[in-house]
Design a protein around this motif. Structure first.
Motif, PDB file in Angstrom:
ATOM      1  N   TRP A 144       0.833  -1.199   0.000  1.00 46.54           N
ATOM      2  CA  TRP A 144       0.000   0.000   0.000  1.00 46.54           C
ATOM      3  C   TRP A 144       0.869   1.250   0.000  1.00 46.54           C
ATOM      4  O   TRP A 144       0.653   2.184  -0.769  1.00 46.54           O
ATOM      5  N   LEU A 184      -4.819   0.472  -5.107  1.00 45.79           N
ATOM      6  CA  LEU A 184      -4.571   1.204  -3.864  1.00 45.79           C
ATOM      7  C   LEU A 184      -5.652   0.890  -2.830  1.00 45.79           C
ATOM      8  O   LEU A 184      -5.363   0.541  -1.692  1.00 45.79           O
ATOM      9  N   GLU A 197      -5.527   3.453  -8.674  1.00 44.60           N
ATOM     10  CA  GLU A 197      -6.385   3.655  -7.506  1.00 44.60           C
ATOM     11  C   GLU A 197      -7.139   2.387  -7.108  1.00 44.60           C
ATOM     12  O   GLU A 197      -7.385   2.152  -5.923  1.00 44.60           O
ATOM     13  N   VAL A 238       0.962   4.200  -2.713  1.00 53.06           N
ATOM     14  CA  VAL A 238       0.536   5.522  -2.263  1.00 53.06           C
ATOM     15  C   VAL A 238       1.506   6.586  -2.763  1.00 53.06           C
ATOM     16  O   VAL A 238       1.112   7.654  -3.242  1.00 53.06           O
TER      17      VAL A 238
END
Length: 422
Positions: A39, A93, A90, A43
């Motif tokens: 993650w 994510l 995304e 990010v």
RNA sequence: GGAGAGGUGGCUGAGUGGUCGAAAGCGGCGCCCUGCUAAGGCGUUAUACCCCUCGCGGGGUAUCGAGGGUUCGAAUCCCUCCCUCUCCGCCA
């Protein structure tokens, strides 16, 4: 839940703690660390792209004002491409973040150093006993007592609602009310602020104290209005400060709350549930504390004493157990159980459970305080029953029953109800 | 339940597509001025997360009730939901 950074720095300790609580799947810990790593990696990439896109959008604004359409259009095209890249990433994510958080919820609280390592109730430690347990002799269990004006009416409870929903009538109803008043007034003397909370809570609250997702079957649900009926006052009272940042000098916050509690108790039947031993609806006075982390160990001890003193003033023999790792539950760091002696049944009945959750609940609920350093930190939460009524009622009836018939009224309750006996 | 209005930082309250994380005031904090107090001056004052740094600190992302959408760009436009207020209805 635990702090992900704590898990990363104390991986072995967290794993050991899981094993001690009887959970073998310590691979969860490695999984959560890995999900967090993935993650974080993503990010950084996504935020960099967003930054780029934001900068271009600003330039476009300037160019449009100056009327430089062509140059602006060029940047718009570039931004469209960046936007596509962001959208692509995304999805991943969100997935990594969800995976991490999902795993995080499955890792139990770390037990305190002082908690004995053990697998079940046999490994709990008796840390305190008070009073002489009475022998059964001529004494009856509470469900056989009826020679006074009022009764525990289980049959009509079953007719009107179902098993586990008794009626209390006449003097028994008054005795119950006297106990509640007594508990609340003692709590007030001990510095707790009385609260009357709602008996239904929404989904966020049920999740905050940890009833959801793992203990969903424990609660009655009202699907039409998406509400949960409280299994304990702990839920609404602790959630009272959900998503708040408290000032340091507000702590410690101490609340008492009398509420009925509803529990489905799916799958429990037999002699353990005779009489008042286990009900679907019961009354309880709950004590909740929200405290500074430095104080939570002391606050647990005083919470325990607050609960114990009730039994002592009622002159009911009891014992206090320090629960072992395997018997203490998922979210607690340390837990004491108080068990009152039932002479009619000749066994110990749990009437209170006092727990320190450290920051485990607070992190779920985002209850923080601002420290001297100006930063926010998680508070520690604690709660304990003070006390659960039905088994105290059972113990009072059995302990104070008179050989010639009837039941004496405990001295401490005399200012809360009329007469000397039921 | 019906009709209408509204939800912006600790508070009040401006802001109707770009340089707005957000004017102004109040409150808080720091410094200055000042016998004391009052008044005044200057500065500062949201939260979470990510990255760099031993630290001081710096850079970035997100957040204007919540979630989704339109757009190169949303506090501002659209949709759904939640909450608050006013009026009507109902009701312990």
């Amino acid at each position: 839940m635990l702090d992900i950074n704590f898990i990363k720095e104390h991986t072995d300790q967290v794993k050991q703690s899981m094993t001690n609580k009887g959970m073998n799947d310590t691979g969860l810990v490695d999984k959560v660390v890995e999900a967090d790593r993935q993650w974080r990696e993503l990010v950084q990439k996504v935020e960099k792209l967003r930054s780029e896109s934001n900068q271009k959008a600003k330039k476009i604004g300037g160019l449009m004002k100056e009327g430089k359409r062509e140059q602006a259009q060029k940047l718009i095209d570039e931004n469209t491409k960046i936007k596509e890249q962001i959208q692509e990433k995304e999805t991943d994510l969100d997935q990594f973040k969800n995976e991490r958080d999902q795993l995080l919820l499955q890792i139990p609280n770390v037990a305190d150093q002082s908690v004995p390592v053990g697998s079940d109730e046999n490994d709990n430690e008796v840390v305190h006993t008070w009073g002489e347990p009475l022998k059964k002799e001529w004494r009856k269990p509470h469900w056989e007592l009826n020679d006074f004006d009022g009764k525990l009416d289980f049959d009509r409870g079953s007719k009107v609602t179902g098993a586990g929903f008794p009626f209390y009538t006449g003097r028994v109803a008054q005795l119950q009310r006297a106990l509640i008043s007594y508990f609340l007034s003692k709590a007030r003397e001990n510095g707790y602020t009385e609260i009357q909370p709602p008996f239904f809570v929404n989904e966020d609250s049920a999740r905050g104290t940890g009833q959801l997702p793992d203990k969903e079957d424990m609660m009655y649900v009202i699907p039409r209005d998406e509400l949960y009926i409280i299994p304990t006052a702990e839920v609404p009272v602790t959630n009272y400060h959900r998503d708040e940042i408290l000032s340091k000098d507000q702590l410690s916050l101490k609340y008492s709350a009398y509420t009925p509690c509803w529990r489905r108790e799916a799958g429990s039947h037999g002699t353990e549930v005779r009489g008042l031993n286990r009900l679907h609806q019961f009354d309880k006075v709950e004590l909740v504390k929200i405290v500074h982390p430095d104080r939570s160990d002391d606050e647990l001890e005083s919470l325990r004493v607050d609960a114990e003193s009730l039994l002592e003033e009622l002159e009911l023999p009891y014992r206090t157990l320090l629960m072992c790792t395997g018997d203490m539950g998922f979210t607690q760091a340390k837990k004491y159980d108080l068990e009152v002696w039932s002479p009619g049944q000749e066994k110990w009945l749990e009437v209170s459970s006092c727990s320190n959750f450290r920051s485990y609940q607070a992190r779920r609920m985002q209850i923080r305080y601002r420290g001297d350093d100006g930063d926010t930190h998680m508070v520690h939460t604690l709660n304990g029953s003070g006390l659960a009524l039905p088994r105290v009622m059972a113990a009072v009836l059995e302990h104070y029953q008179l050989e010639e018939g009837g039941v004496a009224i405990p001295g401490v309750l005399k200012s809360f109800m009329r007469g000397d006996k039921l």
